[in-house]
Enzyme design. Structure first.
Site, short mmCIF file in Angstrom:
data_model
loop_
_atom_site.label_atom_id
_atom_site.label_comp_id
_atom_site.label_asym_id
_atom_site.label_seq_id
_atom_site.Cartn_x
_atom_site.Cartn_y
_atom_site.Cartn_z
N HIS A 1 14.09 -21.17 -1.38
CA HIS A 1 14.51 -22.38 -0.51
C HIS A 1 15.89 -23.61 -0.51
O HIS A 1 16.11 -23.79 0.39
CB HIS A 1 13.10 -23.50 -1.49
CG HIS A 1 11.93 -22.76 -1.79
ND1 HIS A 1 11.56 -22.06 -0.62
CD2 HIS A 1 11.30 -22.37 -2.41
CE1 HIS A 1 9.94 -21.87 -0.83
NE2 HIS A 1 9.79 -21.66 -2.00
O1 RIB Z 1 8.73 -26.00 -1.44
C1 RIB Z 1 10.28 -26.38 -1.71
C2 RIB Z 1 10.94 -27.32 -2.38
O2 RIB Z 1 10.35 -27.72 -3.47
C3 RIB Z 1 11.93 -27.13 -3.15
O3 RIB Z 1 13.17 -27.99 -3.00
C4 RIB Z 1 11.55 -26.66 -4.74
O4 RIB Z 1 12.92 -27.22 -5.78
C5 RIB Z 1 10.63 -27.74 -4.86
O5 RIB Z 1 11.46 -29.19 -4.68
#
Ligand code: RIB
Ligand code: CA
Length: 337
Positions: free
Chosen positions: A269
């Site tokens: 992500h």
């Molecule tokens: O949905 C993914 C996000 O949520 C990423 O930034 C992960 O680190 C959590 O914060």
């Protein structure tokens, strides 16, 4: 070319990638240092041509003090050439009750329970919002801001300096989803859900903003095989950070296997949002008017995109709608090899 099951890494691609980054990028990373935030930070520290000017932390995956502590320890592990200031920022959302953290996703300490040695470095005295505003005013139009957590710090920075949107070169936001389901509710992604009021203010403020959400990050998986490859081919100097990645990703892989039926892998992500800021052609984008839902019992934190032929609701931002996932994962691995 290196072939392994499910992996295709092309050295020419890496070299092209390195050339594309030769123009220096000065970057601020705003994060809630959990597992994938840590991978993004390590990537930025190793990517050619990138100068990380500051790391600003906020609550999210863990509380803000832990996020700052994880960041300092990670920097001590990665040993950048010069000290990078780390700020402590928002401890809760703009208007909502102090939130729930994500130990089931990121472990009790946010980095999968991995115990990194303490750092001698202390956080700076400015808050995350103050530091973002000061750096943006010292170098108007030059800095790229990458946000990897709740948008609370950036909304607070906007309160301090309403002209901030015109002073940042680019803002790349990991958060949201348009076509995919959410990951904390049926329709909301964690970073937007954790402070919808902040996200709506930021999305409506006129920043040159790219939203890198679940539509693309869920397609961009790092796997156990990739880590095995890094262990074999990683530069000797990078072996400590590769060992950390292996340990911390063990927790992440387990979560994604149990909660999302992903076999031996997990989405990149936060690294993808950071990489897309450096190499825009990794993602395909579409300009959309968006607002963030703040009231709905079942829909708070949803990014509502007005996809009608004549959109009327919200302000325009760029949204990543597709990704060259193989190239993105290759680009991620390449900086450690
Ligand atoms: O949905 C993914 C996000 O949520 C990423 O930034 C992960 O680190 C959590 O914060
Ligand atoms: Ca994050």
């Amino acid at each position: 070319m290196i072939h392994m099951p499910g992996i295709l890494l092309d050295r020419e691609e890496w070299e092209r990638y390195e050339k594309m980054n030769n123009e220096d990028t000065r970057m601020i990373i705003d994060c809630d240092t959990g597992i994938d935030d840590a991978l993004a930070i390590l990537y930025a520290l190793r990517a050619p041509g990138v100068s990380v000017e500051a790391i600003t932390t906020g609550f999210g995956n863990i509380d803000v003090q832990q996020a700052a502590e994880n960041t300092l320890r990670l920097l001590a592990l990665a040993r950048p050439e010069r000290e990078i200031p780390v700020a402590v920022g928002a401890s809760q959302a703009l208007v909502r009750e102090p939130g729930i953290y994500s130990p089931h996703v990121h472990g009790m300490n946010g980095i999968g329970g991995v115990l990194l040695p303490p750092s001698a470095q202390q956080p700076v005295s400015e808050s995350s919002a103050e530091l973002i505003v000061r750096l943006a005013n010292e170098a108007p139009g030059e800095l790229v801001l990458v946000t990897l957590g709740r948008l609370t710090n950036l909304a607070l920075a906007l309160e301090l300096d309403p002209a901030l949107p015109g002073k940042l070169k680019k803002v790349s936001v990991m958060g949201g989803t348009v076509y995919n389901p959410g990951n904390v509710t049926p329709v909301a992604e964690a970073n937007i859900w954790g402070d919808p009021e902040a996200a709506d203010r930021v999305f409506s403020a006129g920043f040159p903003l790219l939203m890198v959400g679940l539509d693309v990050t869920l397609k961009t998986l790092i796997t156990e095989q990739h880590i095995e490859l890094l262990k074999r081919l990683g530069k000797p100097d990078n072996l400590p950070v590769i060992k950390f990645m292996e340990q911390t990703l063990g927790h992440y892989f387990k979560f994604y296997r149990e909660a999302n039926y992903v076999l031996n892998g997990a989405p990149l992500h936060d690294p993808l949002a950071l990489m897309a800021a450096l190499q825009p052609d990794l993602v395909t984008t579409r300009r959309m008017k968006v607002r963030v839902e703040q009231k709905g019992e079942f829909t708070a934190g949803m990014v509502v995109a007005d996809l009608r032929p004549q959109p009327k609701v919200g302000e325009y931002i760029e949204v990543a709608v597709d990704v060259d996932a193989q190239r993105a994962v290759g680009a991620f691995l390449s900086v450690f090899m």
